[in-house]
Enzyme design. Sequence first.
Site, PDB file in Angstrom:
ATOM      1  N   SER A   1      -6.999  -6.698   7.203  1.00 40.58           N
ATOM      2  CA  SER A   1      -6.152  -5.611   6.675  1.00 40.58           C
ATOM      3  C   SER A   1      -4.481  -5.850   6.974  1.00 40.58           C
ATOM      4  CB  SER A   1      -6.723  -4.392   7.065  1.00 40.58           C
ATOM      5  OG  SER A   1      -6.771  -4.272   8.422  1.00 40.58           O
TER       6      SER A   1
ATOM      7  N   LYS B   1     -11.323   3.478   0.080  1.00 38.86           N
ATOM      8  CA  LYS B   1     -10.149   2.581  -0.485  1.00 38.86           C
ATOM      9  C   LYS B   1     -10.167   2.393  -1.879  1.00 38.86           C
ATOM     10  CE  LYS B   1      -9.078   0.735   4.143  1.00 38.86           C
ATOM     11  NZ  LYS B   1      -9.894   0.104   5.021  1.00 38.86           N
TER      12      LYS B   1
ATOM     13  N   HIS C   1     -11.488  -4.008   2.566  1.00 40.66           N
ATOM     14  CA  HIS C   1     -10.383  -4.235   1.741  1.00 40.66           C
ATOM     15  C   HIS C   1     -10.915  -5.005   0.272  1.00 40.66           C
ATOM     16  CE1 HIS C   1      -6.807  -2.088   3.290  1.00 40.66           C
ATOM     17  NE2 HIS C   1      -7.274  -2.461   4.512  1.00 40.66           N
TER      18      HIS C   1
END
Length: 393
Positions: A182, A241, A210
């Site tokens: 990340s 996300k 991610h």
Amino acid sequence: MRKDPLAFLTAELDALKQQGLYRKLRILETGQDSTANFDGKKVVNLSSNNYLGLANHPKLIKAMVEATEKYGAGSGAVRTIAGTMSIHMELERRLAAFKHTEAVVVFQSGFTANAGTVSSILNKDDVIISDELNHASIIDGCRLSKAPIKVFPHKDIDAARKILKDLPPAQKKLLITDGVFSMDGDLGPLPALCDLADEFGCIMMVDDAHASGVFGRNGRGTVDHFKMHGRVDIQVGTLSKALGSLGGYVAGTKDFIEFLYHRARPFLFSTSHPPGVAAACIAALDILEHEPELIDTLWDNTRFFKKGLESLGFNTGISESPITPVIAGEGALAMKLSDRLFQEGVFASGIAYPTVAKDKARVRTIVSAAHTREELQYALDVFKKVGREIGLI
Ligand SMILES: *Cc1c(COP(=O)(O)O)cnc(C)c1O
């Protein structure tokens, strides 16, 4: 007057202020848009994980409102008592089909997915082999398990092999990596790690927070990206996300997921998602499955912005994803870069020790599918101006 027993914390905060590392929370006054208002200022937003713009997508909003009207604002119980709604089961079925795994369990967040999973399947007699840059939630999950943690240098397969060679063959081993790291935006070396896991009989686990909605066909993650289907036992992903709402999931075999239903402590002891959240996540899956052009746009923007930063002469590290760090060096310098960018209308957060190494403090940029070329070009122009001003380029 009673003496404040927490006064030592004030001294620690003062130390942060002296080092230029004290941060105030930036307050978002609009939605999580590509240009948004933070602290009363309109800025190009390069700090959000809203990769596909789904956090404010009309289809997610509509699904959330409709489910809320139908089923209420909250679920009212933990999953194992009375808080498993049909919409929670529908989301898990949809995710399992999407990931091509037997089963999926959804947690309240990616953090609890990691913390709850590792701690419930391992104990002090087992061992964890973990990349040094793995996410804090992986580290906390590992610590909760009480299994010793052997850390290998970032992506160093030879070092990981050396650790594995010295362990008793019969000991239960978990090999664990981030899919996308990340802070640097680089990919975990999944094919080589899967080979190691096969060679030494490890449980293989990847955290695709991610990568969910970003890598692989239709955003299925790094296992799909590297074609490692069937070789990764535990896939963690986030719904918070790119998928635009909130939650974490664990994908794997039916028995593994059923075991988590019985043992994962956040599943047992923390209330399940409001039905509206589950509905928004299902709507996000619909979009990934039927409108993958959004992911193409994200990658077009990523290439444009990365190239722009690189040609300006910034040190952007080793990123392979829409996360592009601009490495400044010392913590105070990164914070200054971030502050000056903000004054000029670009929000990219400064990140320093202990989140990254002391001499690798940075500003982290994340582009999304929702950014226009004009917004990204504006941001590049500001980076150029500020980068020169503080002597980074
Ligand atoms: C963001 C992140 C998480 C946590 O996910 P949430 O859904 O925000 O709790 C876990 N692992 C990694 C690698 C992450 O980047």
